[in-house]
Design an enzyme around this catalytic site. Structure first.
Site, short mmCIF file in Angstrom:
data_model
loop_
_atom_site.label_atom_id
_atom_site.label_comp_id
_atom_site.label_asym_id
_atom_site.label_seq_id
_atom_site.Cartn_x
_atom_site.Cartn_y
_atom_site.Cartn_z
N GLY A 27 113.63 82.65 30.32
CA GLY A 27 115.22 82.81 30.91
C GLY A 27 115.41 81.66 31.79
O GLY A 27 116.74 81.38 31.71
N ASP A 83 116.22 90.91 39.52
CA ASP A 83 116.79 92.40 39.27
C ASP A 83 116.01 93.42 40.34
O ASP A 83 116.31 93.53 41.23
CB ASP A 83 116.50 92.57 37.97
CG ASP A 83 116.94 93.97 37.45
OD1 ASP A 83 117.51 94.61 38.21
OD2 ASP A 83 116.87 94.32 36.12
#
Ligand code: IMP
Ligand code: MG
Length: 183
Positions: free
Chosen positions: A50, A109
């Protein structure tokens, strides 16, 4: 200019952070890090897959000597919520001991992944460990240490683009998009 609306894996996404805003913020982060690490040669650690786009843009805004390396974790399957398990798929190749380490993440997150990475690197006795993340889900993060550099704080929403994926798609989008529940 990026499209306002995109469809990835049959779901609708709308722009959250335009390309120009990302560019501006990445430049600021690069300048800040260059200032903070003046006189050192830090190693930037990219977290695959990512962070690759952010990583590549960020290090080109860094004006001091630096080195790079990568590690790879798996925690998400192809779903939008975490499996809650973190596994190391690729370890670092560089020598961490005594060096200034800067971990580059796409998004934090729950914080599970960054917690795992921090423990892994601290075992190797770096001189220092800093963390930079492009995105930070402030209402979801559960960690008891601070993140040194944050690009943007976002809400509790699923986002893609600029390296972030939905079931492996959407990484090549130039802006950050958020899932649009109104179809
Ligand atoms: P955490 O361990 O829960 O902090 O999740 C970290 C990893 O989950 C990130 O490095 C991403 O790969 C992935 N992730 C978390 N939220 C999103 C999202 O909104 N879109 C895409 N990937 C995400
Ligand atoms: Mg990741």
């Amino acid at each position: 200019m990026s499209d306002e609306i995109v469809y990835i894996n049959g779901e609708k996404f709308k722009i959250l952070i335009p390309e120009q805003d990302i560019k501006r913020r990445v430049k600021e982060l690069g300048e800040q890090i260059s200032e903070d690490f003046k006189g050192s040669v830090p190693i930037f650690i990219g977290v695959l897959n990512g962070s690759v786009i952010f990583f590549a843009d960020l290090i080109r805004e860094v004006k001091i000597d630096c080195e790079i390396d990568f590690l790879k974790l798996s925690s998400y399957g192809d779903e939008k919520i975490s499996s809650g398990h973190v596994k190391l798929l690729k370890d670092l190749d560089c020598q961490v001991t005594g060096r200034d380490i800067i971990v580059v993440e796409d998004i934090i997150d729950s914080g599970l992944s960054i917690k795992f990475i921090k423990n892994l690197i601290m075992l190797k006795n770096p001189k220092s460990l800093s963390i930079v993340t492009l995105l930070y889900k402030k209402n979801r993060v559960q960690i008891d240490f601070k993140i040194d550099y944050i690009g943007f704080e976002i809400g509790d929403e699923f986002v893609i683009g600029y390296g972030l994926d939905y079931a492996q798609k959407g990484r090549n989008l130039k802006a950050i998009y958020v899932i649009d529940s109104q179809k």
